[in-house]
Design an enzyme around this catalytic site. Structure first.
Site, PDB file in Angstrom:
ATOM      1  N   ASP A   1      -8.007  -5.081  -0.581  1.00 19.62           N
ATOM      2  CA  ASP A   1      -8.503  -5.937  -1.664  1.00 19.62           C
ATOM      3  C   ASP A   1      -8.123  -7.405  -1.507  1.00 19.62           C
ATOM      4  O   ASP A   1      -8.554  -8.238  -2.308  1.00 19.62           O
ATOM      5  CB  ASP A   1      -8.001  -5.407  -3.021  1.00 19.62           C
ATOM      6  CG  ASP A   1      -8.568  -4.037  -3.328  1.00 19.62           C
ATOM      7  OD1 ASP A   1      -9.724  -3.789  -2.949  1.00 19.62           O
ATOM      8  OD2 ASP A   1      -7.851  -3.208  -3.911  1.00 19.62           O
TER       9      ASP A   1
ATOM     10  N   HIS B   1       0.847  -1.194   0.000  1.00 19.53           N
ATOM     11  CA  HIS B   1       0.000   0.000   0.000  1.00 19.53           C
ATOM     12  C   HIS B   1       0.880   1.240   0.000  1.00 19.53           C
ATOM     13  O   HIS B   1       1.929   1.251   0.636  1.00 19.53           O
ATOM     14  CB  HIS B   1      -0.926   0.019   1.229  1.00 19.53           C
ATOM     15  CG  HIS B   1      -2.083   0.949   1.056  1.00 19.53           C
ATOM     16  ND1 HIS B   1      -2.001   2.300   1.335  1.00 19.53           N
ATOM     17  CD2 HIS B   1      -3.337   0.730   0.586  1.00 19.53           C
ATOM     18  CE1 HIS B   1      -3.155   2.859   1.054  1.00 19.53           C
ATOM     19  NE2 HIS B   1      -3.980   1.940   0.599  1.00 19.53           N
TER      20      HIS B   1
HETATM   21  N1  CMC Z   1       4.077  -7.334  -4.936  1.00 15.33           N
HETATM   22  C1  CMC Z   1       5.401  -7.385  -5.028  1.00 15.33           C
HETATM   23  N2  CMC Z   1       6.213  -6.370  -4.674  1.00 15.33           N
HETATM   24  C2  CMC Z   1       5.616  -5.242  -4.235  1.00 15.33           C
HETATM   25  C3  CMC Z   1       4.221  -5.121  -4.122  1.00 15.33           C
HETATM   26  C4  CMC Z   1       3.452  -6.223  -4.506  1.00 15.33           C
HETATM   27  N3  CMC Z   1       2.124  -6.173  -4.433  1.00 15.33           N
HETATM   28  N4  CMC Z   1       3.924  -3.893  -3.657  1.00 15.33           N
HETATM   29  C5  CMC Z   1       5.077  -3.262  -3.474  1.00 15.33           C
HETATM   30  N5  CMC Z   1       6.097  -4.086  -3.820  1.00 15.33           N
HETATM   31  C6  CMC Z   1       7.509  -3.779  -3.742  1.00 15.33           C
HETATM   32  C7  CMC Z   1       7.975  -3.171  -5.054  1.00 15.33           C
HETATM   33  O1  CMC Z   1       8.439  -4.132  -5.944  1.00 15.33           O
HETATM   34  C8  CMC Z   1       9.068  -2.253  -4.591  1.00 15.33           C
HETATM   35  O2  CMC Z   1      10.217  -3.023  -4.315  1.00 15.33           O
HETATM   36  P1  CMC Z   1      11.685  -2.473  -4.667  1.00 15.33           P
HETATM   37  O3  CMC Z   1      11.823  -1.225  -3.841  1.00 15.33           O
HETATM   38  O4  CMC Z   1      12.554  -3.607  -4.262  1.00 15.33           O
HETATM   39  O5  CMC Z   1      11.631  -2.195  -6.126  1.00 15.33           O
HETATM   40  C9  CMC Z   1       8.551  -1.746  -3.251  1.00 15.33           C
HETATM   41  O6  CMC Z   1       7.704  -2.755  -2.756  1.00 15.33           O
HETATM   42  C10 CMC Z   1       7.799  -0.440  -3.365  1.00 15.33           C
HETATM   43  O7  CMC Z   1       6.798  -0.613  -4.361  1.00 15.33           O
HETATM   44  P2  CMC Z   1       6.102   0.568  -5.133  1.00 15.33           P
HETATM   45  O8  CMC Z   1       5.349  -0.002  -6.270  1.00 15.33           O
HETATM   46  O9  CMC Z   1       7.093   1.664  -5.421  1.00 15.33           O
HETATM   47  O10 CMC Z   1       5.148   1.121  -4.023  1.00 15.33           O
HETATM   48  P3  CMC Z   1       3.900   2.009  -4.274  1.00 15.33           P
HETATM   49  O11 CMC Z   1       3.673   2.813  -3.073  1.00 15.33           O
HETATM   50  O12 CMC Z   1       3.979   2.753  -5.554  1.00 15.33           O
HETATM   51  O13 CMC Z   1       2.826   0.849  -4.465  1.00 15.33           O
HETATM   52  C11 CMC Z   1       0.887  -0.315  -4.746  1.00 15.33           C
HETATM   53  C12 CMC Z   1       1.617   0.742  -3.903  1.00 15.33           C
HETATM   54  C13 CMC Z   1      -0.480  -0.524  -4.105  1.00 15.33           C
HETATM   55  C14 CMC Z   1       0.714   0.211  -6.156  1.00 15.33           C
HETATM   56  C15 CMC Z   1       1.690  -1.631  -4.753  1.00 15.33           C
HETATM   57  O14 CMC Z   1       1.877  -2.098  -3.445  1.00 15.33           O
HETATM   58  C16 CMC Z   1       1.053  -2.679  -5.637  1.00 15.33           C
HETATM   59  O15 CMC Z   1       1.255  -2.681  -6.846  1.00 15.33           O
HETATM   60  N6  CMC Z   1       0.244  -3.614  -5.034  1.00 15.33           N
HETATM   61  C17 CMC Z   1      -0.452  -4.591  -5.820  1.00 15.33           C
HETATM   62  C18 CMC Z   1      -1.757  -4.012  -6.374  1.00 15.33           C
HETATM   63  C19 CMC Z   1      -2.757  -3.803  -5.280  1.00 15.33           C
HETATM   64  O16 CMC Z   1      -2.974  -4.650  -4.436  1.00 15.33           O
HETATM   65  N7  CMC Z   1      -3.438  -2.655  -5.335  1.00 15.33           N
HETATM   66  C20 CMC Z   1      -4.476  -2.272  -4.365  1.00 15.33           C
HETATM   67  C21 CMC Z   1      -3.985  -1.150  -3.524  1.00 15.33           C
HETATM   68  S1  CMC Z   1      -4.928  -0.792  -2.063  1.00 15.33           S
HETATM   69  C22 CMC Z   1      -6.553  -0.605  -2.539  1.00 15.33           C
HETATM   70  C23 CMC Z   1      -6.875   0.375  -3.583  1.00 15.33           C
HETATM   71  O17 CMC Z   1      -6.144   1.346  -3.833  1.00 15.33           O
HETATM   72  O18 CMC Z   1      -7.941   0.180  -4.203  1.00 15.33           O
END
Ligand code: CMC
Length: 378
Positions: A314, A263
């Site tokens: 989710d 998140h």
């Molecule tokens: N699976 C694998 N690695 C992850 C995930 C994940 N779901 N989420 C974060 N990471 C890792 C990512 O690879 C990165 O690692 P590194 O620094 O080694 O490259 C680190 O954590 C930071 O990730 P980020 O993508 O820069 O973080 P963010 O704040 O942009 O991401 C997110 C937030 C929600 C987009 C992401 O966690 C994600 O893609 N999750 C999966 C999709 C998901 O479940 N979305 C629903 C979000 S909550 C409800 C909503 O908004 O509706």
């Protein structure tokens, strides 16, 4: 923009873009409250109608106010016949979120207050959209399944009526309460991508239907509301509890993005996921599909231990919705059916104290170049 004055923040991470009285999100401690009321209390003790009233009006309703909001929501359930006709004309395999976005645009064409952005008109539209979106999601599903839409049941509350219009069966009290609490948990979440989208749209003095159609588009993506559907598809891909470890090994080795984990704001834990986990356990047991809950718990433990990632809202909503009998590609529309309360409350807040949302971009393209006419270009 001058390079010296540029302060690029990719993805607007951590940027505070608007004051809000709606949602108090403490990402460090994993706490969430709507207008000061803890999400756990609201999910347990309040109905979705009470929560919507709270978001729209600022306080939990008195008995009389709740009656009036409930009656207004019930009275607004019908959708125009043209909308059902449109569903009949769209391809059967149309993504339900695309159908919902179209529905919101069509509802805007028929709304008597469509272009009135006053507070009073926005309140009326918030009620209408909340009810009509629920009806539209169910009607589209029925039509694409070759069935007729089911007229709303005036004696059922918002959540129970949704399940009734979807399936034609009156849900048990327990099922209706689980679904009602899910809508509450999804109702509001500060400046998430879809809510921010709605605020950007109305900050141009555009109207509520235009903003909500934009919000539906933003919610659809798998990094946002689309994640729930992706979680269920992951669980189905795994298939059996005994396969979770092998799946997790492979996914971690492939550095796969695991849907339902991580998140932008919550780092210690998403309080909604903890509540949904308990609800999923109960619903999966009741429906005789306990394996989905067991798989989710095992995957959660495995991924959390390996990467420290937390399950977000989710994750556990996927086995919960599945065991409530909601088709997998309706998970995101269901989230929209809850989030509409928050979108419309944010639109009210933005219209009432508006400033155009217009950030800057940092130009990283070529430096100024001399223009060359087409006959002289190599
Ligand atoms: N699976 C694998 N690695 C992850 C995930 C994940 N779901 N989420 C974060 N990471 C890792 C990512 O690879 C990165 O690692 P590194 O620094 O080694 O490259 C680190 O954590 C930071 O990730 P980020 O993508 O820069 O973080 P963010 O704040 O942009 O991401 C997110 C937030 C929600 C987009 C992401 O966690 C994600 O893609 N999750 C999966 C999709 C998901 O479940 N979305 C629903 C979000 S909550 C409800 C909503 O908004 O509706």
């Amino acid at each position: 923009m001058d390079r010296e004055s540029s302060q690029l923040i990719r993805g607007l991470e951590g940027v505070v873009a608007a004051p809000t009285q709606l949602c108090d999100l403490d990402g460090t401690h994993g706490r969430l409250a709507y207008r000061g009321y803890d999400i756990t209390d609201l999910a347990r003790h309040a109905s979705f109608e009470e929560v919507a009233h709270l978001l729209w009006h600022g306080d939990l309703p008195t008995g009389g106010e709740l009656d009036r909001t409930t009656v207004a929501l019930i009275a607004a359930r019908d959708i125009p016949r043209e909308l059902v006709e449109t569903f009949r004309l769209t391809p059967k395999d149309t993504d339900p979120m695309r159908a919902l976005q179209t529905a919101v645009a069509i509802l805007g064409m028929r709304d008597p207050d469509a272009t009135d952005n006053s507070h009073a008109a926005n309140l009326r539209k918030a009620v209408r959209l909340t009810s009509q979106i629920a009806t539209a999601i169910c009607a589209h599903h029925r039509v694409r399944s070759g069935q007729s839409p089911i007229p709303a049941a005036p004696d059922l509350g918002h959540a129970a009526n949704f399940l009734y219009m979807l399936t034609g069966r009156r849900p048990s009290t327990v099922t209706a309460k689980a679904f009602d609490a899910s809508l509450t948990l999804y109702a509001e979440h500060e400046l998430n991508a879809s809510t921010f989208t709605t605020r950007v749209i109305v900050s141009t003095q555009s109207d509520m239907h235009s903003a909500v159609a934009g919000g539906v588009g933003a919610l659809k993506g798998p990094l946002h509301g689309g994640a729930g559907e992706a979680v269920m598809r992951t669980l189905m891909e795994i298939g059996e509890v005994a396969h979770v470890d092998a799946f997790a090994e492979r996914a971690l080795a492939e550095k796969r993005r695991l849907m339902g984990f991580g998140h932008r704001v919550y780092k210690a834990g998403d309080p909604r996921a903890a509540i949904l986990r308990g609800m999923a356990e109960e619903a999966c047991r009741q429906s005789g599909q306990f394996k989905w809950y067991e798989m989710a718990v095992k995957l959660h433990a495995r991924i959390n231990a390996a990467k420290g990632l937390i399950p977000n809202v989710d994750f556990y909503s996927a086995p919960l919705f599945y065991s409530l009998g909601i088709p997998v590609d309706l998970f995101t529309p269901v989230i929209a059916a809850g989030r509409i309360a928050g979108w419309t409350a944010n639109i009210l807040e933005q219209h009432d104290d508006n400033r155009l949302i217009r950030p800057r971009g940092e130009y990283v393209g070529p430096k100024r170049r001399a223009f060359v006419s087409v006959d002289k270009r190599a």
